[in-house]
Structure formats: C-alpha cells, structure tokens
Design a protein around this motif. Structure first.
Motif, PDB file in Angstrom:
ATOM      1  N   GLU A   1     -26.521 -21.204  11.899  1.00 47.58           N
ATOM      2  CA  GLU A   1     -26.715 -20.981  10.280  1.00 47.58           C
ATOM      3  C   GLU A   1     -27.798 -22.050   9.802  1.00 47.58           C
ATOM      4  O   GLU A   1     -27.797 -23.196  10.496  1.00 47.58           O
TER       5      GLU A   1
ATOM      6  N   VAL B   1     -32.972 -12.203  13.599  1.00 54.07           N
ATOM      7  CA  VAL B   1     -32.792 -11.710  12.530  1.00 54.07           C
ATOM      8  C   VAL B   1     -31.854 -12.475  11.659  1.00 54.07           C
ATOM      9  O   VAL B   1     -30.702 -13.295  12.086  1.00 54.07           O
ATOM     10  N   SER B   2     -32.121 -12.447  10.257  1.00 56.28           N
ATOM     11  CA  SER B   2     -31.434 -13.409   9.382  1.00 56.28           C
ATOM     12  C   SER B   2     -31.001 -12.293   8.034  1.00 56.28           C
ATOM     13  O   SER B   2     -31.390 -11.371   7.820  1.00 56.28           O
ATOM     14  N   ASP B   3     -29.850 -12.923   7.652  1.00 53.78           N
ATOM     15  CA  ASP B   3     -29.406 -12.060   6.305  1.00 53.78           C
ATOM     16  C   ASP B   3     -30.146 -12.663   5.059  1.00 53.78           C
ATOM     17  O   ASP B   3     -29.825 -11.975   3.993  1.00 53.78           O
ATOM     18  N   GLU B   4     -30.742 -13.633   5.208  1.00 54.45           N
ATOM     19  CA  GLU B   4     -31.618 -14.146   4.060  1.00 54.45           C
ATOM     20  C   GLU B   4     -33.208 -14.370   4.516  1.00 54.45           C
ATOM     21  O   GLU B   4     -33.377 -14.662   5.573  1.00 54.45           O
TER      22      GLU B   4
ATOM     23  N   ALA C   1     -28.531 -18.961   5.145  1.00 50.68           N
ATOM     24  CA  ALA C   1     -28.878 -18.259   6.153  1.00 50.68           C
ATOM     25  C   ALA C   1     -28.130 -17.821   7.552  1.00 50.68           C
ATOM     26  O   ALA C   1     -28.122 -18.923   8.231  1.00 50.68           O
ATOM     27  N   HIS C   2     -27.443 -16.697   7.771  1.00 51.34           N
ATOM     28  CA  HIS C   2     -26.902 -16.571   8.830  1.00 51.34           C
ATOM     29  C   HIS C   2     -27.772 -15.749   9.904  1.00 51.34           C
ATOM     30  O   HIS C   2     -28.271 -14.797   9.582  1.00 51.34           O
TER      31      HIS C   2
ATOM     32  N   ARG D   1     -25.681 -17.514  17.456  1.00 51.17           N
ATOM     33  CA  ARG D   1     -25.567 -17.373  16.164  1.00 51.17           C
ATOM     34  C   ARG D   1     -25.737 -18.737  15.571  1.00 51.17           C
ATOM     35  O   ARG D   1     -25.073 -19.901  16.208  1.00 51.17           O
TER      36      ARG D   1
ATOM     37  N   GLU E   1     -28.930 -14.395  13.637  1.00 54.62           N
ATOM     38  CA  GLU E   1     -28.807 -14.093  15.023  1.00 54.62           C
ATOM     39  C   GLU E   1     -29.940 -13.900  15.839  1.00 54.62           C
ATOM     40  O   GLU E   1     -30.976 -13.412  15.530  1.00 54.62           O
TER      41      GLU E   1
ATOM     42  N   LYS F   1     -36.923 -11.404   7.142  1.00 49.84           N
ATOM     43  CA  LYS F   1     -35.500 -11.427   7.653  1.00 49.84           C
ATOM     44  C   LYS F   1     -35.540 -10.880   9.172  1.00 49.84           C
ATOM     45  O   LYS F   1     -34.647 -10.831   9.711  1.00 49.84           O
TER      46      LYS F   1
ATOM     47  N   ASN G   1     -35.055 -22.393   5.608  1.00 46.72           N
ATOM     48  CA  ASN G   1     -34.716 -21.364   4.308  1.00 46.72           C
ATOM     49  C   ASN G   1     -34.539 -22.350   3.006  1.00 46.72           C
ATOM     50  O   ASN G   1     -34.085 -23.084   2.948  1.00 46.72           O
TER      51      ASN G   1
END
Lengths: 125, 125, 125, 125
Positions: free
Chosen positions: D63, D94-97, D43-44, D61, D46, D7, D37
C-alpha cells in the motif's frame, strides 16, 4: 487482463564492448533486450539489427512463451550472423503479440562494471 | 513498414566531463545521441544546443542514411562551434524523417567508467 | 516552433547519498532535475517533494529563462527546507510553460562514481 | 490537482545480483520499484513477478499512503515467496489509484557499485 505492451519497439543505442573483466558469463560485457510477454499466447519476435555503414541484418527470431520473460543477450544471437563487438548498432523488435521491451548494457571494460538501462521506444504499430 | 519514430526530440541532460581515464577515443568521457533511421529516405537532422546562461547554438547538421544508425558524439560536433566541456547543456533534435533518439553518457572522470542512458523525450511534431 | 514538452512531470525515484568521494562540488553525490525551456517565455516551475512517512514539502520555486536549460541539483534546494540525505523521496514538477525534464543521479558513495538517468514521467496536464 | 500517473505499469528487466560489496543494507545489490502516489487516497498495489521458465508468482501486495512515496526493494518481498537471486525476472504493477513507477538497480557485485534506472512502461489501463 489484456496483455501489456506494444508490437513494435526500437532501441537506437547498441554497442557490445570488445573487452571485459570478471567471471563469465555474467560479467562479460553485454547488452540485453528484456522481453516480457504477459499474454496467454506465445509471442513470435523478430529483431532486425541496423548498422552505421552497411545493410541491416535479420531477422533474428525468438519466441517468448505466454506469461514469461526472456532476457535476450545480443552477444548470444548467431543466426543469421553474430553481432560484431565494438561496433555501433541499433535494433527494431517486432512481435505478433504485445510485449514490453527494456534495454540494458553491462559494461566491464574497466575493472568495475557500469550499467545502463531504458525502456525501449514503443512504436505505434 | 512505416519508419519508426518521431521528427522532434529533446534531451534535457547534457554535460561532457572535462577529464577522462582510459584509452582514447572509446573511454574518453563523452555523450552520444544515438540516431536510428529505419526508413527508405535519408534523414536530415538539425541539432540545437541550449545552455544555462547564453543563447542557443546551432543548428548542427547531420545526415542519417536510409536504414542506418548514427551514434553522434557531442564532443565531435564542431560546426558552428564545439560544445564546451564541464558545462550544463541540453539539446533539441529535429529531423525531416521519423527517427528514434537515445541519449548516452560515458563518464570516465574517475578510474572506472560510469554510464547513463535514456530514450530522449519525443515531441509531438 | 512550439515549445517542446509538458507542464507536469513526476520523478518517483529520489535519494541523495549521504557520503561521497572525489572533488567538490562536481563529484559530491547528488541528484539533478535537468529542465529545458525551448519557448520564448520564462517558465515558472514549482517542485513538490514527497516522502515515505511525512507530508510533502514545497513548493520549491525556480525559473527557467526562455531558450535556456537549468540543471537543478536537489542538494542545492533550501527554501522551504533542505532535502535530507539518505532518505527516500520523490518529486512532482509543475511549470506554467512546457518544459522537458530529465532526472540524473551521480553516486560517489564508493570510490568510483555511478550514474543513472531517465526522462521523467510526463503528466497529462 | 488530479493524481499523476497510471494504474498499470510493467518492468521487463529484473535481476537481483547474488553478491555484493559494501555496507548493509544500502550497498547490498538490489532492485527497487519506486512508487509515487500524489493522490488523496491510499493506493493498493499488486505486483506480479514473471520468470523465464516457470509460472508467474504473486500478487505481492503493498500500500502506498496518500501523498507519499514508497521505494519497494524486490529483495524485501517475501509473501507469497522471496524472489530468487541471480535469476531473470520481470514485473507487472497494478494499482487501484494512479501512481508513477520508476525502476532502479544498485549492483555491487564488483567493488564499486553501478546503477541503472528508468521510468517503467505505463500501460493503457
């Protein structure tokens, strides 16, 4: 966020071609250690250069300010001594703060330039 | 400082182009394993070369003195046998001391050279 | 010796240029997954190819014999379907035995070829 | 299968050449972050861009849909601001997934293009 990276890195490849084609200084054959400090404190970095047939030279000292990147050209290191051209070398990079290190060569010995790059090897310390 | 690196490395890519342009030996198409020994003891290194369609060959034995780098050209390995040109191969590098290994190809099949490089894959041993 | 490597690898970059210069097939623009199996058992490898705007395709199945390397050109994969040229893709490589994977592109869209390479990203499985 | 990757990623090298040769947009000099992904959720991502001599810029940002790859050209990032040409930079992703990140430059400052690529440095978070 915690600063990203490690405090010890090694680059086994090193070779600054002695000749170049193209406009100075961008297209002069060179190698670079790209240093990234994502943290809130300045990183004090010491580089030791290894050779095939003589004792290592260094440390070369550079600072990377907090939240900044510094792309350090090996052909611009002069203290304690310049790195000779057309000579095999390697380097070890030690920092007092975590940093990320990526290695690059632009090789313009022939009329059209070539590039290589790799993330350096992160040590365990 | 503890020596940097690992004792087992693998390079899955291997291919020495059969043709070249430019002055010998620097611009002859070649691949290199850049070996860095930051420790206080000599590293005794054994390289095994793998092929697509026959048994592996080796070991090729080289020594990297303490606090030295050795940029080993695969086209200069002759014992037990030369590595054939224009042939897919791969290599495993075992050392009795920790070392760092980076792989490079200079490809001058066409008039202007191309480069690739990557840190080798560090094994767990 | 234990076989070197991992059973899961990812290559986020993928792009096979649609045009080439130079003799076939060596200088045709291509990408390669270099697979190394240092173990005593055949590795059964499944490759899934990801795209920007449609569902993944695969698995493409290949075998790497024991103690052999296989440099797999993506432009020679045909089953279940060829990988389109000039299209962004990525790949995941799963093996039933540990292998090492390195990724390479030879790009000859312009008269002089360019190269890139990196060890693939080793997954945790 | 669990999604492959991490991540947090860092790319210490960054430089978009100001000049190019060859047809637009493929041969315009550019750098790319290839994002993969493999998971079942979007995956969001940044991206923060670091410079040598001013504060970081971002986040940019983007996706990445589930089971898709997105090859993001840095010269196509415009919000909050374009990345300047011929300027040293670096990036943190940085990714949330979990995702996999590979970095590439196509450099066509001279008539024949050059390429570099490396898997980005995976952070621990």
């Amino acid at each position: 966020m915690e600063p990203v990276g490690r405090k010890l890195w090694a680059i086994a490849e090193g070779y600054i071609p002695a000749t170049s084609h193209g406009p100075e200084p961008a297209m002069r054959s060179h190698e670079t250690a790209c240093l990234l400090n994502t943290g809130d404190r300045a990183a004090h970095v010491e580089i030791t250069v290894y050779f095939a047939d003589r004792a290592p030279v260094g440390p070369y000292r550079v600072e990377v300010p907090p939240r900044r990147t510094r792309h350090l050209r090996f052909d611009e290191l002069h203290d304690p001594e310049p790195i000779p051209k057309a000579t095999d070398y390697a380097s070890v990079i030690v920092s007092d703060e975590p940093i990320v290190v990526q290695h690059t060569r632009l090789d313009s010995r022939q009329a059209e330039n070539a590039l290589l790059s790799t993330v350096a090897f992160p040590g365990d310390a």
